[in-house]
Write a protein that holds these residues in place. Structure first.
Motif, PDB file in Angstrom:
ATOM      1  N   THR B 281       1.010  -1.173   0.009  1.00 58.97           N
ATOM      2  CA  THR B 281       0.138  -0.060  -0.160  1.00 58.97           C
ATOM      3  C   THR B 281       0.904   1.231  -0.039  1.00 58.97           C
ATOM      4  O   THR B 281       0.411   2.155  -0.265  1.00 58.97           O
ATOM      5  N   ALA B 282       2.139   1.049   0.415  1.00 61.93           N
ATOM      6  CA  ALA B 282       2.975   1.987   0.240  1.00 61.93           C
ATOM      7  C   ALA B 282       4.020   1.956  -0.704  1.00 61.93           C
ATOM      8  O   ALA B 282       4.284   0.695  -0.975  1.00 61.93           O
ATOM      9  N   GLY B 283       4.832   2.955  -1.165  1.00 58.80           N
ATOM     10  CA  GLY B 283       5.600   2.966  -2.377  1.00 58.80           C
ATOM     11  C   GLY B 283       7.222   3.162  -1.916  1.00 58.80           C
ATOM     12  O   GLY B 283       8.057   3.058  -2.713  1.00 58.80           O
ATOM     13  N   TRP B 284       7.689   2.892  -0.717  1.00 57.15           N
ATOM     14  CA  TRP B 284       8.898   2.968  -0.200  1.00 57.15           C
ATOM     15  C   TRP B 284       9.970   2.431  -0.970  1.00 57.15           C
ATOM     16  O   TRP B 284      10.977   2.841  -0.966  1.00 57.15           O
ATOM     17  N   HIS B 285       9.767   1.070  -1.311  1.00 56.21           N
ATOM     18  CA  HIS B 285      10.924   0.331  -1.451  1.00 56.21           C
ATOM     19  C   HIS B 285      10.782  -0.186  -3.033  1.00 56.21           C
ATOM     20  O   HIS B 285      11.187  -1.395  -3.265  1.00 56.21           O
ATOM     21  N   GLN B 286       9.930   0.648  -3.769  1.00 58.81           N
ATOM     22  CA  GLN B 286       9.681   0.245  -5.203  1.00 58.81           C
ATOM     23  C   GLN B 286      11.014  -0.611  -5.965  1.00 58.81           C
ATOM     24  O   GLN B 286      12.083   0.003  -5.713  1.00 58.81           O
ATOM     25  N   ARG B 314      -5.121   1.417  -8.172  1.00 54.11           N
ATOM     26  CA  ARG B 314      -6.316   1.210  -8.253  1.00 54.11           C
ATOM     27  C   ARG B 314      -6.705   0.338  -9.435  1.00 54.11           C
ATOM     28  O   ARG B 314      -7.742  -0.616  -9.006  1.00 54.11           O
ATOM     29  N   GLN B 315      -6.085   0.238 -10.416  1.00 53.20           N
ATOM     30  CA  GLN B 315      -6.457  -0.756 -11.431  1.00 53.20           C
ATOM     31  C   GLN B 315      -6.380  -2.112 -11.079  1.00 53.20           C
ATOM     32  O   GLN B 315      -6.925  -3.060 -11.620  1.00 53.20           O
ATOM     33  N   ASP B 316      -5.379  -2.412 -10.067  1.00 50.56           N
ATOM     34  CA  ASP B 316      -5.150  -3.826  -9.530  1.00 50.56           C
ATOM     35  C   ASP B 316      -6.439  -4.394  -8.985  1.00 50.56           C
ATOM     36  O   ASP B 316      -6.709  -5.506  -9.085  1.00 50.56           O
ATOM     37  N   GLU B 335      -9.146  -0.433   1.116  1.00 49.97           N
ATOM     38  CA  GLU B 335     -10.721   0.127   0.980  1.00 49.97           C
ATOM     39  C   GLU B 335     -10.804   1.515   0.496  1.00 49.97           C
ATOM     40  O   GLU B 335     -11.420   2.171  -0.167  1.00 49.97           O
ATOM     41  N   ALA B 336      -9.726   2.440   1.251  1.00 53.68           N
ATOM     42  CA  ALA B 336      -9.658   3.890   0.712  1.00 53.68           C
ATOM     43  C   ALA B 336      -9.340   3.889  -0.647  1.00 53.68           C
ATOM     44  O   ALA B 336      -9.919   4.725  -1.242  1.00 53.68           O
ATOM     45  N   LEU B 337      -8.209   3.245  -1.247  1.00 51.26           N
ATOM     46  CA  LEU B 337      -7.898   3.202  -2.495  1.00 51.26           C
ATOM     47  C   LEU B 337      -9.114   3.012  -3.291  1.00 51.26           C
ATOM     48  O   LEU B 337      -9.459   3.889  -4.461  1.00 51.26           O
ATOM     49  N   LEU B 338      -9.855   2.107  -3.230  1.00 52.58           N
ATOM     50  CA  LEU B 338     -11.063   1.890  -3.873  1.00 52.58           C
ATOM     51  C   LEU B 338     -12.039   2.825  -3.887  1.00 52.58           C
ATOM     52  O   LEU B 338     -12.863   3.072  -4.907  1.00 52.58           O
ATOM     53  N   GLY B 339     -12.375   3.549  -2.658  1.00 53.32           N
ATOM     54  CA  GLY B 339     -13.368   4.510  -2.651  1.00 53.32           C
ATOM     55  C   GLY B 339     -14.868   4.074  -2.960  1.00 53.32           C
ATOM     56  O   GLY B 339     -15.003   2.830  -2.196  1.00 53.32           O
ATOM     57  N   SER B 340     -15.383   4.831  -3.640  1.00 51.69           N
ATOM     58  CA  SER B 340     -17.093   4.126  -3.726  1.00 51.69           C
ATOM     59  C   SER B 340     -17.045   3.624  -4.875  1.00 51.69           C
ATOM     60  O   SER B 340     -17.979   3.160  -5.061  1.00 51.69           O
ATOM     61  N   SER B 341     -16.142   3.212  -5.874  1.00 54.57           N
ATOM     62  CA  SER B 341     -16.226   2.517  -6.891  1.00 54.57           C
ATOM     63  C   SER B 341     -16.331   0.834  -6.532  1.00 54.57           C
ATOM     64  O   SER B 341     -15.774   0.632  -5.626  1.00 54.57           O
ATOM     65  N   PRO B 342     -17.048   0.437  -7.560  1.00 60.68           N
ATOM     66  CA  PRO B 342     -17.081  -0.972  -7.475  1.00 60.68           C
ATOM     67  C   PRO B 342     -15.795  -1.515  -7.635  1.00 60.68           C
ATOM     68  O   PRO B 342     -15.097  -1.236  -8.595  1.00 60.68           O
ATOM     69  N   ALA B 343     -15.491  -2.811  -7.029  1.00 55.51           N
ATOM     70  CA  ALA B 343     -14.283  -3.530  -7.218  1.00 55.51           C
ATOM     71  C   ALA B 343     -14.519  -4.936  -8.216  1.00 55.51           C
ATOM     72  O   ALA B 343     -15.631  -5.468  -7.656  1.00 55.51           O
ATOM     73  N   ARG B 344     -13.796  -5.348  -9.032  1.00 55.64           N
ATOM     74  CA  ARG B 344     -14.049  -6.432  -9.520  1.00 55.64           C
ATOM     75  C   ARG B 344     -13.412  -7.598  -8.360  1.00 55.64           C
ATOM     76  O   ARG B 344     -14.090  -8.724  -8.063  1.00 55.64           O
ATOM     77  N   ALA B 345     -12.588  -7.221  -7.587  1.00 47.20           N
ATOM     78  CA  ALA B 345     -11.789  -8.129  -6.772  1.00 47.20           C
ATOM     79  C   ALA B 345     -12.560  -8.469  -5.601  1.00 47.20           C
ATOM     80  O   ALA B 345     -13.367  -7.447  -5.065  1.00 47.20           O
ATOM     81  N   SER B 346     -12.612  -9.516  -5.042  1.00 45.28           N
ATOM     82  CA  SER B 346     -12.869  -9.716  -3.570  1.00 45.28           C
ATOM     83  C   SER B 346     -11.638  -9.258  -2.827  1.00 45.28           C
ATOM     84  O   SER B 346     -10.717  -9.502  -2.893  1.00 45.28           O
TER      85      SER B 346
END
Lengths: 310, 405
Positions: B281-286, B314-316, B335-346
């Protein structure tokens, strides 16, 4: 160690192909197991044939008047992996029972005790190891053989010293033919296989098994190569087994098949496919490669080869 | 019976006059390969080859079975006409020959053999044969009738006491399913497409049961059933199941989960059926490989960790079917990244899939001692095993609702 939970779980279930045949977990029984098309389950003496319940099996084992009923009951309880609380204690008692061979009834020497040992090997209860160690010192070499195999199935590390001691006199001692019968003085094949199954790879164990790799009997050579391959994973022992797949006697080729399967030596795939033996045994060997082995050839190739042999 | 040509009769005579096991074997092999090469072998000569099956000479019988299978349809009548009810061995060989030929006239015998023969090798041959009956040329209704019978016989034999028979049942069901899928419903208006669908569903149900039933204690049968299910889904155009493991930095827990899960897939021969990845969820170690302590702990278990750190996007949440988080913070961040849009993923905590260990979260071992890494691996192995089993169950019984978040 490359074994995760999956393989541990599988091992508890019943990984070894030999242990799943109708017989005690041994390639010694393959002669019976594989008579071409007629590979039906053996009917162990009287009482066989009709299905019985667990209660009936326990009742038959509890009585002592008819030993052939006890013999079948002991086999049944092992085969069905009985979990009844009376099963293990009754088998422990049966393991102490002794009786002469009765040629009229077709019953082997100490038949009930031998089958009790075989069943205890299948049930996976390691609390019986002391009983089996006692049986390993019995004067009946057939009972010693059954006890050794059971200890191998139970992966009884506590048995390594006793088994090694029985083999220590080498091919000229333990591996010499008895004066009164064609049997060896010790049940070398079972003892060596048990050491391989138990898997304690210390230098003493290996140095005791190693001399048997050029025993005069090919079945002993095969057992030694199998155990040494299990314990050391050295290619040369695999090569000895592959060479035995080309042996002139069918019985030896069968044993080498079972041994390669027990070790799960996957590079043996092509040699297993092309050896002259029954497909039933090749299938058991390939099952071993799938379940026990790792690396190449992979599972897909092994399963495709099994499909071909059906 | 027609008169066999003279080259046939010389070879037949050699079989009849063989005076040793070796001679019989050689003569049988010669007759078998001679007949196998003929476009339409004479029935008399084929019958002579059938008789070899009753001579109690396995080498000769193997050669004869191969020859009879090569003769194909021409061998069916001679085989059925010469069945000897009192010669078990001959009958067993005849079953094998008929199984190999795949002619529907052998159906009765194959059914009987699979349900009642005492020899596992005969039952296994019958199971394989029932999957290979050639029905393409038949009227659709007749074809369905035969395939239904074959399916019924195979389903019953899925509880055979011998592992090798159950294995053959899996192979038989797989080929039967392939034949059902090949017979396109459009081309056969008289046949109801539902019937084919029902049959496929039943095949899947039996395979799923063999794959997951705890009473199926033979790993190789489970493996083969899995493979058959995947094969079937592949034929039906099912995409791989996409699985993403998520933690904070993507250098410790989620790369380990990814590696453990990949390891399980490889052991089961299932690599092709899944797409597996991990992200933080964080990008420190890319771009960094997994933590070296975790790499070492995994390697001791024979597990490779191929991951390079990347940040969750988000596209993940649209690309993957299953997103598995390690702790409550990860779950909240996803869940925060997803916001209110529906996800395909469970989106679920990975520990939901634990079976033996009780845990709400996979703890972060990053700042702890060395034993923390092994504890995490123990937990991940337990959870990933459960995850795989649950996902396979889902694949076996596709339920649209289970894909939604």
């Amino acid at each position: 160690m490359a074994i995760g939970y999956v393989s541990q779980t599988l091992r508890q279930q019943e990984l070894r192909p030999l242990a799943t045949s109708e017989h005690p977990g041994s390639r010694a029984a393959i002669g019976m197991a594989s008579v071409m098309a007629g590979d039906q389950s053996p009917s162990p003496l009287t009482g066989a044939g009709e299905p019985i319940s667990e209660d009936e099996a326990l009742r038959r084992l509890r009585q002592t008047a008819d030993q052939s009923l006890q013999y079948y009951a002991a086999w049944w309880l092992g085969r069905m992996r009985s979990r009844h609380p009376d099963t293990v204690p009754l088998l422990q008692t049966a393991l102490r029972q002794r009786q002469p061979r009765d040629p009229g009834a077709g019953v082997e020497h100490n038949a009930v005790a031998r089958n009790a040992a075989r069943a205890l090997g299948k049930l996976g209860d390691t609390s019986v190891i002391p009983d089996l160690l006692a049986a390993l010192n019995d004067e009946d070499d057939g009972l010693r053989e059954a006890a050794a195999r059971a200890l191998g199935e139970l992966r009884a590390e506590a048995a390594v010293a006793a088994i090694t001691a029985r083999l220590a006199s080498g091919p000229a001692g333990a591996g010499a033919t008895q004066s009164s019968s064609p049997r060896l003085r010790e049940p070398c094949e079972a003892l060596i296989e048990a050491l391989g199954e138990i898997g304690v790879a210390n230098p003493e164990v290996i140095s005791v098994i190693a001399p048997f790799h050029d025993h005069e009997r090919p079945l002993i050579r095969s057992a030694a190569a199998r155990a040494l391959l299990q314990l050391t994973a050295e290619q040369r022992w695999a090569e000895q087994l592959l060479a035995l797949l080309n042996h002139g006697q069918l019985q030896v080729r069968r044993a080498a098949l079972m041994d390669l399967g027990a070790v799960g030596w996957r590079p043996a795939l092509d040699a297993i496919r092309s050896t002259l033996a029954e497909n039933s045994l090749k299938l058991i060997a390939l099952r071993g490669l799938v379940e026990q082995g790792k690396g190449e050839p992979g599972v897909d190739q092994l399963l495709a080869a099994m499909d071909e042999l059906l | 019976m027609s008169i066999a040509p003279s080259s046939d009769s010389a070879l037949i005579q050699a079989v009849e006059q063989a005076d040793s096991a070796e001679a019989l074997q050689a003569a049988s092999a010669a007759l078998a390969s001679h007949l196998a090469a003929q476009p339409s072998p004479a029935p008399g000569a084929v019958t002579a080859l059938v008789q070899v099956l009753g001579f109690n000479n396995p080498g000769a019988a193997v050669a004869a079975v191969d020859g009879l299978i090569a003769c194909g349809a021409a061998a069916v009548e001679p085989l059925l006409a010469n069945l000897d009810a009192h010669n078990y061995g001959a009958r067993a060989w005849a079953v094998r020959a008929l199984a190999g030929i795949g002619d529907v006239r052998g159906l009765d015998l194959l059914e009987q053999a699979l349900s009642g023969d005492i020899g596992p090798s005969v039952r296994r041959a019958a199971a394989r044969g029932l999957g290979q009956l050639r029905c393409e040329a038949l009227e659709p209704q007749e074809r369905q009738r035969i395939q239904r019978r074959a399916l019924g016989a195979l389903s019953k034999a899925a509880s055979d006491g011998e592992w090798v028979v159950r294995y053959a049942v899996v192979v038989g069901l797989e080929s039967l399913a392939q034949r059902l899928l090949e017979a396109s419903p459009e081309a056969s208006p008289e046949a109801s497409p539902e019937d084919g669908n029902d049959a496929l569903q039943q095949i899947k149900a039996v395979l799923t049961q063999l794959q997951l039933d705890p009473s199926e204690a033979t790993p190789v049968v489970q493996l083969r059933a899995r493979q058959a299910l995947l094969q079937l889904q592949g034929l039906q155009g099912a995409p791989p199941t996409r699985v993403l493991f998520v933690c904070l930095g993507n250098i410790c827990r989620s790369p380990a989960a990814e590696g453990v899960f990949l390891h399980l897939l490889q052991r089961a021969g299932l690599d092709q059926a899944f797409e597996v990845d991990s992200a933080g969820t964080a990008g420190w170690h890319q771009g960094k490989p997994a933590d070296r302590r975790m790499l070492a702990a995994a390697q001791r278990r024979g597990i490779e960790l191929p991951s390079r750190a990347r940040q969750l996007e988000r596209q993940d949440l649209q690309h993957f079917d299953h997103v598995l988080t390690m702790d409550a913070d990860n779950l909240a961040a996803v869940e925060a990244l997803l916001g209110s849009s529906p996800a395909r993923a469970s989106i679920r905590p990975l520990t939901r899939h634990c079976r033996r260990l009780l845990a709400q979260e996979v703890p972060d071992p990053y700042y702890g001692g060395p034993e923390g890494f092994d504890q995490v691996l123990d937990l991940l192995e337990d959870a990933c095993e459960g995850l795989l089993e649950n996902l396979l169950l889902e694949r076996g019984h596709p339920q649209p609702s289970s894909v939604a978040a």
